[in-house]
Design an enzyme around this catalytic site. Structure first.
Site, mmCIF file in Angstrom:
data_model
loop_
_atom_site.group_PDB
_atom_site.id
_atom_site.type_symbol
_atom_site.label_atom_id
_atom_site.label_comp_id
_atom_site.label_asym_id
_atom_site.label_seq_id
_atom_site.Cartn_x
_atom_site.Cartn_y
_atom_site.Cartn_z
ATOM 1 N N THR A 344 -59.889 -4.072 -11.470
ATOM 2 C CA THR A 344 -59.830 -3.186 -10.484
ATOM 3 C C THR A 344 -60.377 -1.971 -10.281
ATOM 4 O OG1 THR A 344 -58.155 -4.780 -9.787
ATOM 5 C CG2 THR A 344 -58.289 -2.684 -8.322
ATOM 6 N N GLY A 426 -54.844 -2.536 -12.320
ATOM 7 C CA GLY A 426 -53.985 -3.214 -13.313
ATOM 8 C C GLY A 426 -53.262 -4.375 -12.963
ATOM 9 N N GLY A 427 -53.529 -5.118 -12.060
ATOM 10 C CA GLY A 427 -52.625 -6.260 -11.704
ATOM 11 C C GLY A 427 -51.271 -6.095 -11.295
#
Length: 532
Positions: A344, A426-427
């Site tokens: 992202t 980073g999820g």
């Protein structure tokens, strides 16, 4: 100690220097922060294609000069042919990560650009759209150097990714990701950006570009149809907010996991006085994360299908009860598996009128589904991997349903009037990295650049690693690591000082009175801050 760039009027920050420069150029022309972000969003899609693109989704927070914060939800729903039966009939137990069956949701990012562009004009923005997209189009047409970040990444499901239609011809040289510095041209994407600049952003869904997208997806046998694309529009939402002792923090409502980010901060504040950069500091944030993720995984789903009011979990009595269950001397068990990986970009901008933007844009996994649409040059996302093929799940696959999203931009207004725009990629790490940056700056008084530069940890999974350990950079003190281990945390040292999988974060702070802006982006990325 890193120095923080300071700007007198306006600033922006991005994980690639060309995106930051695109934003600076718009601010220099007198554009507002939303216009600058539109230029940055388009540019980052060209220069950081492993992390994001026009074929993905986005979420915005925009604070106007009057102090009102609004959110934009720009995430596309599952296509009308994306049924559980379709996937079961094809023999799938879970949704595939790559390929046409992974390209199952509409791309919402450009719809968000359209809605944000209207807000920019309401705020007095007058720069033409073709100017806002011009840097992105030029970089795609003339070529741009492959970034160090892209060159060093090893995508998951690598062989499957490389086999997808259009991927090799677009992104590989002799079957491999090219070295950093290699010039890459993206002529089809350049043409798409130029068309959007002249015809308008709605053309992506209801014009010539939309027809070409639908035709290419149809030929690939994606479950997204022309009708799905034509119907899509981004949505303006009221943000979630939480009042802390030092100010108010904001994030996006579901399907974003913004609720988890606010829960972590709310729980941590209720753990009492804790010294910074100690085992207690890290332990408190880790334990708050565990409790926040349990709530998130039970609650967060499509906004129109929510079974619980997300704001109710931020009520003082609810937070107090959750915080009281945290032991400060012992790690709690955690059996629920976090659900979100993801690559992202987070970017921020603040202008001289006090307009602040926090924005995040993604294609989910590295290069998304891997499919590159030939007519438009778009890499299509695989965000639909977040759906379940179990109809009783919290987020079951269903035509028209929005997927669960790890994307969540953050913003805060501190009690003394400082405005913070901050976030990270980073999820599952996003809310954790936000909490580390926020507490270091707003709670403990670190400098802006120092708060972003400081060593990070991640509880849970990261790229290529299924373990639920606490992963740390090697700048953590050995005494802290030992103390966390004694508490019962499984600590995994990653063997590097600045690790990509621990986020590319950024932070901008506008000070009241003189309007001075401090801004920085992560040394773990290829970007930085720029401004006027």
């Amino acid at each position: 100690m890193p120095e923080t760039p300071v700007f007198s009027r306006a600033a922006c920050a991005a994980p690639h220097h060309l995106a930051a420069e695109a934003g600076r150029a718009i601010l220099q022309e007198g554009g507002n922060a939303v216009e600058a972000m539109l230029a940055m969003a388009a540019t980052i899609a060209v220069v950081y294609p492993h992390m994001n693109g026009l074929g993905g989704d986005g979420f915005w927070l925009i604070r106007g000069p009057n102090g009102v914060v609004r959110a934009i939800e720009a995430c596309g729903p599952a296509g009308s042919l994306a049924t559980i039966r379709r996937y079961r009939d094809k023999g799938y137990e879970t949704i595939p990560e790559r390929g046409p069956d992974a390209a199952l949701t509409v791309a919402g990012a450009v719809g968000g650009w359209a809605l944000a562009h209207g807000i920019a004009r309401d705020l007095g923005g007058r720069l033409p759209l073709d100017l806002l997209l011009s840097d992105a189009g030029r970089h795609a047409r003339e070529g741009v150097a492959v970034s160090p970040s892209e060159a060093r990444y090893v995508p998951k499901e690598l062989d499957t990714l490389h086999d997808q239609p259009g991927f090799k011809d677009t992104f590989l040289i002799d079957g491999k990701i090219p070295q950093a510095g290699t010039l890459r041209k993206l002529p089809a994407l350049a043409a798409t950006l130029e068309q959007l600049g002249h015809a308008g952003l709605e053309d992506f869904y209801r014009g010539d570009i939309g027809r070409e997208i639908a035709a290419d997806l149809g030929r690939a046998d994606s479950p997204v149809t022309r009708g799905d694309i034509e119907r899509y529009r981004a949505v303006s939402r009221a943000p979630l907010s939480l009042k802390l002792s030092g100010g108010t923090v904001y994030n996006c409502p579901p399907p974003s996991q913004g609720l988890a980010a606010l829960l972590i901060l709310g729980l941590y504040e209720r753990l009492g006085s804790i010294r910074p950069e100690t085992a207690a500091h890290y332990h408190g944030l880790i334990e708050a994360t565990k409790r926040a993720f349990r709530i998130r995984d039970a609650v967060v789903t499509d906004y129109d299908r929510l079974r619980h009011d997300p704001a109710s979990f931020l009520a003082p009595e609810r937070l107090a009860a959750e915080a009281a269950a945290i032991r400060m001397d012992r790690a709690s068990a955690y059996s629920v598996r976090p659900v979100g990986d993801g690559d992202t970009v987070w970017m921020g901008a603040v202008d001289q009128h006090g307009v602040a933007v926090s924005y995040i844009q993604s294609v989910y996994w590295e290069f998304g589904s891997g499919i590159v649409l030939p007519r438009t040059g778009l890499t299509w996302q695989n965000r639909g991997v977040a759906f379940s093929l179990d109809p009783k799940a919290v987020n079951p696959l269903e035509p028209g349903r929005r997927p669960f999203h790890t994307l969540n931009p953050a913003m805060a207004v501190l009690a003394d009037g400082r405005v913070m725009s901050y976030g990270s990629m980073g999820g599952d790490g996003q809310p954790q990295f936000q909490a580390q940056v926020f507490t270091r700056y707003a709670t403990y008084g670190m400098g802006v650049a120092e708060a972003v530069d400081a060593p990070r940890f991640l509880f849970g999974r990261t790229w290529g690693a299924e373990s639920m350990s606490v992963k740390v950079e090697d700048r953590f003190e050995s005494a802290c690591i030992a103390a966390l281990s004694r508490m019962g945390h499984e600590v995994e040292e990653l063997g590097g000082s600045y690790i990509d999988s621990l986020g590319h974060a950024g932070l901008l702070v506008r000070h009241p009175g003189n309007g001075r802006i401090e801004a920085t982006h992560d040394p773990r990325s290829d970007g930085g801050a720029a401004g006027v």
